[in-house]
Design an enzyme around this catalytic site. Structure first.
Site, PDB file in Angstrom:
ATOM      1  N   LEU A  92     148.586 -30.278   0.519  1.00  0.00           N
ATOM      2  CA  LEU A  92     148.440 -29.966  -0.896  1.00  0.00           C
ATOM      3  C   LEU A  92     149.717 -29.271  -1.344  1.00  0.00           C
ATOM      4  O   LEU A  92     150.350 -28.558  -0.566  1.00  0.00           O
ATOM      5  CB  LEU A  92     147.245 -29.033  -1.133  1.00  0.00           C
ATOM      6  CG  LEU A  92     145.844 -29.566  -0.795  1.00  0.00           C
ATOM      7  CD1 LEU A  92     144.808 -28.465  -1.003  1.00  0.00           C
ATOM      8  CD2 LEU A  92     145.504 -30.788  -1.620  1.00  0.00           C
ATOM      9  N   ASP A  93     150.096 -29.459  -2.604  1.00  0.00           N
ATOM     10  CA  ASP A  93     151.240 -28.739  -3.139  1.00  0.00           C
ATOM     11  C   ASP A  93     151.005 -27.237  -3.022  1.00  0.00           C
ATOM     12  O   ASP A  93     149.852 -26.778  -3.001  1.00  0.00           O
ATOM     13  CB  ASP A  93     151.469 -29.093  -4.614  1.00  0.00           C
ATOM     14  CG  ASP A  93     151.848 -30.547  -4.826  1.00  0.00           C
ATOM     15  OD1 ASP A  93     152.354 -31.167  -3.871  1.00  0.00           O
ATOM     16  OD2 ASP A  93     151.618 -31.052  -5.944  1.00  0.00           O
ATOM     17  N   LYS A  94     152.074 -26.487  -2.986  1.00  0.00           N
ATOM     18  CA  LYS A  94     151.977 -25.029  -2.865  1.00  0.00           C
ATOM     19  C   LYS A  94     150.996 -24.449  -3.879  1.00  0.00           C
ATOM     20  O   LYS A  94     150.153 -23.602  -3.539  1.00  0.00           O
ATOM     21  CB  LYS A  94     153.363 -24.407  -3.062  1.00  0.00           C
ATOM     22  CG  LYS A  94     153.352 -22.885  -3.134  1.00  0.00           C
ATOM     23  CD  LYS A  94     154.734 -22.334  -3.447  1.00  0.00           C
ATOM     24  CE  LYS A  94     154.693 -20.823  -3.605  1.00  0.00           C
ATOM     25  NZ  LYS A  94     156.029 -20.264  -3.955  1.00  0.00           N
TER      26      LYS A  94
END
Length: 344
Positions: A169-171
């Site tokens: 997942l993106d940050k």
């Protein structure tokens, strides 16, 4: 890394498991620990490239670093120096690699942290990732990542490529992720994700009133944005590099200014939901990279992985997990006059 720098990393003919080398070109440099690593090529890697196989067997070092190491003579195959990164390996081949710690490899260290573990058994675990937590170590984030936390949580993780992480997942995206605890489980999960048998759904708060059908399927290839290399974009595959991408988007609630949607991924491209929503004219709230305006106190893109479902790789049992959006996103949804009632 230059060839001269890399040459300092090589100790020819060493038979010790760990030795020390002095950097004679810099009198202020302390002795640097060198490691002689021995690994055996598994059956699954038979016929694969040497650099690809090493990247899987020594995951704490990047493939580019290992390629340079091969070309500099730092890798032996069955006792013989091999300089070709594309050389094919055979099952059972003995590989000897001379390694020196790099920022990337040193990033693979345990760091105790509070992780929200939703489910755990001997084969896998499911974690609810908070927004702001980076998944993998990378330049600028060599520590404090989910990978570091997994290494501290589970001693088995140190024997797994990427500590068992099979998707990311993106940050600043929160929500559910599945992590393997055994290599066989990891291989099966990777195959399942590639075969699209792992169901991943997200809730997203977007700008603009919704028009048209309540459910839309977006089939739009995604590649690097030629005008901004930090972004991805919908591209024409006949003119630009990219990959096919499919997202099914269902309306949950909307107003004159905002839309709350649930997104189901059928592919897993970088920033896929963010790109497809912007492509539809509905950039996510507070997603500044893709044109979304800030909303209230929400300081990250309004995206949360709310549902994860798959057949257990070992038992075949159907596993389903749900996660309510965290307070910052729920508050933003309420501030926009919308309510969150997840679709079945």
């Amino acid at each position: 890394m230059t060839d001269s720098e890399l040459s300092k990393f090589i100790i020819s003919g060493s038979t010790e498991a760990s030795v020390m080398a002095e950097d004679v070109q810099d009198e202020t440099d302390l002795a640097v620990e060198m490691e002689l690593r021995h690994v055996s090529v598994p059956v699954k890697s038979h016929g694969s490239r040497l650099d690809k196989t090493l990247a899987e067997l020594v995951p704490e070092f990047s493939r580019s670093y290992l390629q340079q190491l091969i070309e500099a003579g730092g890798v032996l195959v069955n006792g013989f120096q091999t300089l070709k990164t594309s050389a094919k390996v055979k099952a059972g081949d003995d590989l000897t690699i001379e390694l020196r710690p790099t920022p990337q490899s040193q990033a693979f260290k345990p760091e105790p942290m509070a992780l929200d573990i939703v489910y755990q058994d001997e084969h896998l675990l499911v974690v609810n990732k908070p927004a702001g937590l980076v998944v993998h170590p990378a330049p600028g984030n060599w520590s404090g990542t989910l990978l570091n936390g997994l290494l501290a949580l589970d001693p088995q993780a140190s024997f797994m490529p990427r500590a068992g992480i099979v998707h990311r997942l993106d940050k600043d995206t929160s929500g559910l992720m599945v992590v393997a605890r055994q290599r066989q489980t990891m291989d099966k999960l990777v195959d399942m994700i590639a075969a699209r048998t792992v169901s991943r759904e997200y809730v997203a708060l977007a700008q603009g009133a919704w028009h048209g059908a309540k459910t839309r399927q977006v089939d739009a290839p995604i590649g690097r944005d030629a005008r901004n290399r930090l972004r991805m974009a919908v591209v024409d595959l006949e003119k630009n590099a990219g990959k096919t991408a499919t997202t099914v988007i269902s309306l949950l609630d909307h107003s004159d200014k905002n839309s709350l949607v649930q997104c189901k991924l059928h592919t897993g491209r970088t920033h896929q939901i963010r790109v497809h929503m912007a492509f539809l004219g509905h950039p996510l709230v507070s997603d500044l990279l893709y044109g979304g305006a800030c909303a209230g106190k929400l300081e990250r893109q309004a995206l949360h992985a709310c549902r994860l479902a798959f057949a257990h790789p070992a038992t075949g049992e159907l596993m389903e997990f749900r996660s309510t959006p965290p307070p910052d996103l729920l508050e933003a949804i309420q501030a926009c006059g919308l309510s969150y009632n997840p679709a079945v």
